[in-house]
Design an enzyme around this catalytic site. Structure first.
Site, mmCIF file in Angstrom:
data_model
loop_
_atom_site.group_PDB
_atom_site.id
_atom_site.type_symbol
_atom_site.label_atom_id
_atom_site.label_comp_id
_atom_site.label_asym_id
_atom_site.label_seq_id
_atom_site.Cartn_x
_atom_site.Cartn_y
_atom_site.Cartn_z
ATOM 1 N N GLU A 1 0.942 -5.569 -5.417
ATOM 2 C CA GLU A 1 0.530 -4.578 -4.607
ATOM 3 C C GLU A 1 0.552 -5.040 -3.228
ATOM 4 O OE1 GLU A 1 -3.652 -3.995 -5.485
ATOM 5 O OE2 GLU A 1 -3.865 -2.478 -3.930
ATOM 6 N N GLN B 1 -6.811 2.545 -10.898
ATOM 7 C CA GLN B 1 -6.984 0.921 -10.992
ATOM 8 C C GLN B 1 -8.461 0.821 -10.945
ATOM 9 O OE1 GLN B 1 -5.957 -0.797 -7.303
ATOM 10 N NE2 GLN B 1 -5.694 -2.760 -8.293
ATOM 11 N N GLY B 2 -9.140 0.143 -11.936
ATOM 12 C CA GLY B 2 -10.621 0.009 -11.884
ATOM 13 C C GLY B 2 -10.873 -1.448 -11.726
ATOM 14 N N TYR B 3 -10.782 -1.985 -10.504
ATOM 15 C CA TYR B 3 -11.019 -3.366 -9.986
ATOM 16 C C TYR B 3 -12.307 -3.343 -9.346
ATOM 17 C CZ TYR B 3 -6.265 -5.517 -10.825
ATOM 18 O OH TYR B 3 -5.189 -5.961 -11.576
ATOM 19 N N SER B 4 -12.339 -2.800 -8.347
ATOM 20 C CA SER B 4 -13.650 -2.952 -7.178
ATOM 21 C C SER B 4 -14.832 -2.217 -7.756
ATOM 22 C CB SER B 4 -13.183 -2.268 -5.866
ATOM 23 O OG SER B 4 -11.893 -2.635 -5.207
ATOM 24 N N SER C 1 -8.263 -6.882 1.907
ATOM 25 C CA SER C 1 -8.331 -6.697 3.262
ATOM 26 C C SER C 1 -7.512 -7.744 4.098
ATOM 27 C CB SER C 1 -9.675 -6.579 3.809
ATOM 28 O OG SER C 1 -10.208 -8.146 4.070
ATOM 29 N N ASN C 2 -7.143 -7.253 5.220
ATOM 30 C CA ASN C 2 -6.410 -8.187 6.025
ATOM 31 C C ASN C 2 -6.999 -9.331 6.503
ATOM 32 O OD1 ASN C 2 -4.660 -6.147 5.934
ATOM 33 N ND2 ASN C 2 -4.040 -6.387 8.084
ATOM 34 N N GLU C 3 -8.474 -9.400 6.554
ATOM 35 C CA GLU C 3 -9.358 -10.721 6.839
ATOM 36 C C GLU C 3 -9.030 -11.605 5.580
ATOM 37 O OE1 GLU C 3 -10.513 -7.621 7.085
ATOM 38 O OE2 GLU C 3 -10.525 -7.535 9.322
HETATM 39 C C1 LIG Z 1 -8.924 4.263 0.534
HETATM 40 C C2 LIG Z 1 -9.231 3.063 -0.319
HETATM 41 C C3 LIG Z 1 -8.469 3.091 -1.711
HETATM 42 C C4 LIG Z 1 -8.862 2.147 -2.586
HETATM 43 N N1 LIG Z 1 -8.520 2.329 -3.798
HETATM 44 C C5 LIG Z 1 -8.864 1.377 -4.837
HETATM 45 C C6 LIG Z 1 -8.359 1.468 -6.085
HETATM 46 O O1 LIG Z 1 -7.800 2.586 -6.552
HETATM 47 N N2 LIG Z 1 -9.024 0.658 -7.160
HETATM 48 C C7 LIG Z 1 -9.961 -0.256 -6.665
HETATM 49 O O2 LIG Z 1 -10.090 -1.140 -7.881
HETATM 50 N N3 LIG Z 1 -10.146 -0.628 -5.454
HETATM 51 C C8 LIG Z 1 -9.753 0.311 -4.472
HETATM 52 N N4 LIG Z 1 -10.125 0.197 -3.465
HETATM 53 C C9 LIG Z 1 -11.191 -0.651 -2.978
HETATM 54 C C10 LIG Z 1 -10.458 -2.016 -2.022
HETATM 55 O O3 LIG Z 1 -9.848 -3.052 -2.832
HETATM 56 C C11 LIG Z 1 -12.076 -2.729 -1.400
HETATM 57 O O4 LIG Z 1 -12.352 -1.889 -0.496
HETATM 58 C C12 LIG Z 1 -11.621 -3.763 -0.564
HETATM 59 O O5 LIG Z 1 -11.321 -4.879 -1.537
HETATM 60 C C13 LIG Z 1 -12.838 -4.518 0.279
HETATM 61 O O6 LIG Z 1 -14.013 -4.556 -0.360
HETATM 62 P P1 LIG Z 1 -15.401 -3.833 0.118
HETATM 63 O O7 LIG Z 1 -15.060 -2.455 0.337
HETATM 64 O O8 LIG Z 1 -16.204 -4.021 -0.828
HETATM 65 O O9 LIG Z 1 -15.544 -4.381 1.605
HETATM 66 P P2 LIG Z 1 -16.381 -5.871 1.677
HETATM 67 O O10 LIG Z 1 -15.569 -6.904 0.810
HETATM 68 O O11 LIG Z 1 -17.879 -5.881 1.761
HETATM 69 O O12 LIG Z 1 -15.746 -6.416 2.993
HETATM 70 C C14 LIG Z 1 -16.109 -5.783 4.424
HETATM 71 C C15 LIG Z 1 -15.741 -6.375 5.450
HETATM 72 O O13 LIG Z 1 -15.920 -7.980 5.377
HETATM 73 C C16 LIG Z 1 -14.650 -8.700 5.582
HETATM 74 N N5 LIG Z 1 -14.680 -9.821 4.648
HETATM 75 C C17 LIG Z 1 -15.139 -9.987 3.436
HETATM 76 N N6 LIG Z 1 -15.067 -11.253 3.198
HETATM 77 C C18 LIG Z 1 -14.612 -12.013 4.157
HETATM 78 C C19 LIG Z 1 -14.380 -13.455 4.474
HETATM 79 N N7 LIG Z 1 -14.386 -14.097 3.413
HETATM 80 N N8 LIG Z 1 -13.801 -13.735 5.656
HETATM 81 C C20 LIG Z 1 -13.688 -12.755 6.760
HETATM 82 N N9 LIG Z 1 -13.773 -11.310 6.422
HETATM 83 C C21 LIG Z 1 -14.445 -11.083 5.333
HETATM 84 C C22 LIG Z 1 -13.775 -7.866 4.690
HETATM 85 O O14 LIG Z 1 -12.178 -7.883 5.343
HETATM 86 C C23 LIG Z 1 -13.950 -6.327 5.260
HETATM 87 O O15 LIG Z 1 -13.678 -6.310 6.882
HETATM 88 C C24 LIG Z 1 -9.897 0.899 -2.341
HETATM 89 C C25 LIG Z 1 -10.415 0.884 -0.913
HETATM 90 C C26 LIG Z 1 -10.034 2.002 0.037
HETATM 91 C C27 LIG Z 1 -10.857 2.117 1.358
#
Ligand SMILES: Cc1cc2nc3c(=O)[nH]c(=O)nc-3n(C[C@H](O)[C@H](O)[C@H](O)COP(=O)(O)OP(=O)(O)OC[C@H]3O[C@@H](n4cnc5c(N)ncnc54)[C@H](O)[C@@H]3O)c2cc1C
Lengths: 389, 374
Positions: free
Chosen positions: A243, A125-128, A374-376
Site C-alpha cells: 500500500e 479493507q477492515g483494518y482500523s 500516517s506520515n508521522e
Molecule cells: C480517507 C481515509 C480512508 C481510510 N480508509 C481506510 C480503509 O479503507 N480501511 C482501513 O482499515 N482504514 C482506513 N483508514 C484509516 C487510517 O488508516 C487511519 O486513519 C490511520 O491509521 C490513522 O489512525 P487514526 O485515524 O486513528 O489516527 P491516530 O492514530 O489517532 O493519530 C492521530 C494523529 O497522531 C499521530 N500519531 C499517532 N501516533 C504517533 C506517534 N507515535 N508519533 C507521532 N505521531 C503520532 C498521527 O500521525 C495523527 O496525526 C482511512 C482513513 C482515512 C482518513
C-alpha cells in the site's frame, strides 16, 4: 546506468496510447473525483483492462500479471495517468490479491483471484478500529472459534467504500494472551453474512467514501482464514508495504500539474492569464522540481527491486514525499480557481465547470497524509529502521 | 503603549463570547446551514436586540460609534463559533460602503434597517474576470431619467441570495480596468432585469452569481468615484475577516491540544509524542503572530498613520500562509477524526480557505506589500 527508452519501449508506448485512445471514454475519465466514485463505471474500465490482459501489472505473471519490465510499467502508469484514466480500485488488485497469491491456500487462490482480476467482486479493507489507528495492533474485533466457523464481534472504522463492497478483508483478534501482534488473524468475510451493518461517516469533502462496519455474531468459515491463526500481523505488514509504495502517485501528480496549468491558463489575474503571473509560476516550479526528484527516487526503488534486490532506504520516503506533493498541487489548484473553489455542490454550481472537482480533490486529499500509515508514523519507522535511532 | 480593552469593549467581548458558548453549538450550526437561507432569523433578531448590528455605525447614523476595534472583538468571537448569520456582509462590508457613500435619506432607510435587523444587504463587486481587482468592472450603468440601467454579470456575491437590498458596482464611464468611472448603485433584488443564482459554499455560507439585464439602480454616492469607497470597504472587510480567522486559529490550536490529551494510541495519550508537541507549539505560535499583525493593522488603520495599506497587505498575506497551515495541522493531528463532519476542525479549514480568497489571496497581497514597501 541509463534511463533512455529502447525502440521496443517506444513501440510499447505507442501500443498503450492506441489502446487508451480507443477505450478511454469521457464517461470513464469522470469515474473518480476526490473521495467520490462511480462503481459501475470504474468496474467497466477495469474489465476493459482485464480483457486486454493489463489489469494487474504488479502481479507475478503466473498469477495473472503482465510480466512487464520496469520501464514498461513506468510507461503504462504514465500513459494511463496522462490520458486521464481513473486509478484502479486498490482493495482487491493491490491489497488483498497480493496477500492471497502470496499466503493463500490453493483453494483460496482459485476461489478469489479470478474474481479479483475480472473485477467481479468489490473488496474493502477492515483494518482500523476506533481504538486502533496508528496503533493498529491494538485492534479488538474478536473472532472466536465455534466448530468450523469463527464468530466475529466488534467494529471497524474508516472502511473506504464498504457501502459498495461484496467482501471485506479483516484483521481480527484470535488471541489476547501474549504480545498484541501475535494474536491477530487475517479473515476474508462475505459482506452478505448476517450480523454485518455498514454506517456512513459524513466527511469534510461531502462525498461518501468512509464507513463504520459493525459485526454482531458474524459467522465466518475457518476456510476463509488466510494462512495460520495468529499470524495475521505478518500478512498485514506485507500488505501495508504494498500500500505504501503504491501511494507515491508520481504519474497522477504529473497529470494533476498538467490540469493545474490548464486551469491557470483559463483563470484571469490582473487582466491576464494567471499562468503568466511570476509568483504563480515560481510556486508551480517549486512543486514540479520536487516531483522530478521523487520520480527518480521511485525509479531507483523499482529498478532495484526488479533486479532482485530489496527496496533500499530510499523507498521509505516515497509515501511521505508523494503525499506532500499531491497536497501541494491540490492547494495551488484551489488557489488558482479563486472564488469558485469554494462551492458546496457539484450539481447546479455557480461559476465554472472545473473548480468543484479541484476542491473535492483537495479536501479528500487531506487524508493522504493520514491513511496508509500516517506520515508521522512513517517518519517514526524511518527514524528507527533506516537511521537506527 | 497599551493593548488592553476598555470596559465597554470587555463587556462586548464577554457578551458575544457568552452567546457563542451557550447558544451557538456546532451541531445546531450544522443544522442551520442545511436550511434554505442557511442562517437563523431568530439569531439575527437577537443580534439586533443585543445591539451588535449597530456597533460600527456612527452615533449620527444611529450606531454607537464603534470602529475596527469593536468589529474585531465581535468577529473574533464569531470566528470561534463559526457564525453563519450575514453580519460580515451586511454590517461590515455593506455597512462600510453605506456609511461612506449614502445620502441622509438612504442612510435612514438602509443603515436604519440594518440596525433594526430588517435589512440584509449584499455588496456585489467581483466579476467573472476581475479576480481580486476592484477596478475591473465590466458591468455598465447608463443614465435613464433619474435612475440608471445596469447590465453585466457579478460573481460570488456573498449572501446575494438572501439580500433584501443589493449594492452593485457598475461603470458609468471609462474602460473595464480604469480606476475612474466606477459608480455604486442600490438595486432591488426583486426588480425586473435582476436574476440571482445562489449556491451554498463549502464553509456553510452562500454566494450568488447575479446577472443584470437593464436592471434599475439608484446612484449611491458620487458618480464615477466608487472605487475609493470600495477600497475603504475592502480594508475594513479584511480587518474583520482576519479577526474572524484569528478567532478560528485560537480555537483550532486549543481543540487540537485538547484532542491529543484525550486520544490514546500505543497505550498513552498522543499528546506525549514530541513530534506532535512541537507542531502544536507551531500552531500556537502562528496564532499569536497573526494576532499581532492583526492588531498592528487595526491600530494603524484606526490611527490613520499612513502605514495602513502596507500593514493590511502584510496581514492578509501572513494569514493565508499561517491560517491555512494551522487548519491543515489540526486536521492532520486529529487523524481520521479530522476528516469527519462530526468534528468542527474541517469546517474551520474550509472557512479559513474562503477568507483567504476573499479580497485578495496571499499572492495578491504580497505583491501589494512589495509595491508599497519599495
Ligand atoms: C480517507 C481515509 C480512508 C481510510 N480508509 C481506510 C480503509 O479503507 N480501511 C482501513 O482499515 N482504514 C482506513 N483508514 C484509516 C487510517 O488508516 C487511519 O486513519 C490511520 O491509521 C490513522 O489512525 P487514526 O485515524 O486513528 O489516527 P491516530 O492514530 O489517532 O493519530 C492521530 C494523529 O497522531 C499521530 N500519531 C499517532 N501516533 C504517533 C506517534 N507515535 N508519533 C507521532 N505521531 C503520532 C498521527 O500521525 C495523527 O496525526 C482511512 C482513513 C482515512 C482518513
Amino acid at each position: 546506468m541509463d534511463t533512455k527508452f529502447t525502440p521496443e519501449d517506444l513501440a510499447f508506448r505507442d501500443e498503450v496510447r492506441a489502446f487508451l485512445d480507443e477505450n478511454l471514454t469521457d464517461e470513464i475519465r469522470s469515474a473518480a473525483v476526490g473521495g467520490d466514485i462511480q462503481p459501475e463505471t470504474i468496474v467497466k474500465w477495469q474489465k476493459i483492462l482485464f480483457d486486454k490482459g493489463w489489469i494487474a501489472p504488479n502481479w507475478p505473471e503466473a498469477a495473472g500479471g503482465t510480466g512487464w519490465s520496469v520501464t514498461q510499467n513506468y510507461i503504462f502508469e504514465n500513459e494511463c495517468a496522462m490520458a486521464g484514466a481513473p486509478a484502479v480500485v486498490p482493495f482487491g488488485l493491490k491489497m488483498v490479491g497480493p496477500v492471497i497469491y502470496t499466503f493463500g491456500s490453493d483453494e483460496q487462490k482459485q476461489r478469489f483471484l479470478p474474481d479479483i482480476l475480472q473485477s467481479n467482486v468489490w473488496w474493502c479493507q477492515g483494518y482500523s478500529e476506533p481504538g486502533a489507528g496508528s496503533d493498529l495492533a491494538a485492534l479488538q474485533t474478536k473472532a472466536e472459534l465455534d466448530g468450523d466457523h469463527y464468530v466475529v464481534n466488534g467494529q471497524k472504522i474508516w472502511t473506504t467504500y464498504a457501502q459498495h463492497a461484496d467482501w471485506i478483508f479483516c484483521l481480527v483478534r484470535t488471541d489476547s494472551s501474549g504480545k498484541k501482534q501475535e494474536g491477530i488473524s487475517f479473515l476474508l468475510i462475505d459482506m452478505k453474512t448476517p450480523g454485518i451493518e455498514v454506517r456512513k461517516i459524513d466527511s469534510i469533502d461531502n462525498q461518501h467514501s468512509l464507513n463504520e462496519v459493525f459485526f454482531d455474531n458474524v459467522r465466518v468459515p475457518v476456510a476463509n482464514r488466510i494462512g495460520e491463526e495468529n499470524k495475521g500481523w505478518t500478512y498485514a505488514k506485507y500488505l501495508l508495504t504494498h500500500e505504501r509504495t503504491a501511494i507515491a502517485g508520481v504519474a497522477q501528480s504529473k497529470k494533476a500539474i498538467q490540469k493545474l496549468r490548464d486551469i491557470a491558463s483559463k483563470e484571469i489575474s490582473g487582466g491576464e492569464p494567471l499562468i503568466n503571473d511570476a509568483m504563480f509560476q515560481a510556486k508551480l516550479a517549486d512543486i514540479e522540481i520536487e516531483l522530478m526528484a521523487l520520480e527518480y527516487t521511485e525509479l531507483r526503488v523499482i529498478s532495484s527491486v526488479a533486479a532482485g534486490g530489496a527496496p533500499g532506504p530510499e523507498s521509505s520516503i516515497l509515501k511521505i514525499k508523494g503525499t506532500e506533493i499531491q497536497q501541494a498541487i491540490a492547494e495551488l489548484s484551489v488557489e488558482a480557481c479563486g472564488h469558485y473553489a469554494h462551492m458546496l455542490n457539484e450539481e447546479n454550481p455557480i461559476g465554472n465547470d472545473y473548480a468543484w472537482a479541484v476542491s473535492a480533490k483537495y479536501l479528500y486529499g487531506r487524508a493522504s497524509t493520514i491513511y496508509g500509515g500516517s506520515n508521522e508514523v512513517q517518519k517514526n519507522i524511518i527514524a528507527k529502521m533506516v537511521l537506527g535511532l | 503603549m497599551d493593548f488592553s480593552l476598555t470596559e465597554e469593549q470587555t463587556l462586548l467581548k464577554d457578551s458575544v463570547a457568552k452567546f457563542i458558548q451557550n447558544d451557538y453549538g456546532y451541531e445546531d450550526r450544522q443544522k442551520l446551514i442545511k436550511t434554505e437561507s442557511g442562517y437563523s432569523a431568530d439569531n439575527w433578531r437577537t443580534f439586533a436586540e443585543l445591539g451588535w448590528l449597530c456597533v460600527p455605525f456612527s452615533e449620527g447614523d444611529g450606531g454607537i460609534g464603534g470602529g475596527p476595534i469593536e468589529t474585531m472583538i465581535l468577529m473574533e468571537e464569531f470566528g470561534k463559533g463559526l457564525v453563519v448569520e450575514p453580519f460580515f456582509e451586511t454590517v461590515v462590508l455593506s455597512g462600510s460602503v453605506l456609511s461612506r457613500a449614502a445620502s441622509p435619506e438612504q442612510k435612514a432607510e438602509l443603515i436604519g434597517g440594518i440596525i433594526e435587523g430588517t435589512q440584509v444587504i449584499a455588496t456585489a463587486f467581483a466579476e467573472p474576470e476581475s479576480r481580486f481587482d476592484l477596478n475591473h468592472v465590466a458591468t455598465t450603468a447608463t443614465a435613464n431619467g433619474d435612475s440608471h440601467s445596469l447590465s453585466g454579470k457579478k460573481s460570488f456575491v456573498l449572501q446575494g441570495g438572501n439580500a433584501s437590498t443589493l449594492v452593485v458596482a457598475a461603470r458609468t464611464s471609462g474602460d473595464t480596468r480604469d480606476e475612474a468611472g466606477i459608480s455604486l448603485f442600490i438595486v432591488d433584488p426583486s426588480a425586473s432585469g435582476v436574476s440571482i443564482e445562489s449556491a451554498k459554499t463549502l464553509d456553510g455560507h452562500s454566494a450568488a452569481d447575479i446577472t443584470l439585464d437593464n436592471a434599475p439602480g439608484t446612484l449611491l454616492g458620487a458618480e464615477g468615484e466608487g472605487l475609493s469607497v470600495l477600497k475603504a470597504a475592502r480594508d475594513e472587510s479584511i480587518l474583520a475577516l482576519a479577526s474572524e480567522a484569528v478567532g478560528m486559529m485560537e480555537k483550532l490550536y486549543k481543540d487540537t491540544v485538547a484532542y491529543t490529551k484525550d486520544r490514546k494510541q500505543f497505550g498513552m495519550p498522543i499528546s506525549v509524542f514530541q513530534a506532535l508537541q512541537h507542531r502544536m507549539v507551531d500552531m500556537f505560535t502562528a496564532h499569536e503572530m497573526v494576532k499581532s499583525l492583526l492588531l498592528r493593522a487595526v491600530l494603524s488603520y484606526v490611527n490613520n498613520d499612513g502605514e495602513a495599506d502596507k500593514n493590511i497587505a502584510a496581514l492578509k498575506y501572513y494569514l493565508q500562509v499561517n491560517g491555512q497551515a494551522v487548519a491543515h495541522e489540526a486536521v492532520q493531528i486529529h487523524g481520521g477524526m479530522g476528516m469527519t463532519d462530526e468534528m468542527s476542525t474541517g469546517m474551520y479549514l474550509k472557512r479559513i480557505n474562503v477568507i483567504n480568497t476573499l479580497f485578495g489571496n496571499g499572492d495578491y497581497h504580497l505583491k501589494q506589500f512589495t509595491a508599497l514597501a519599495s
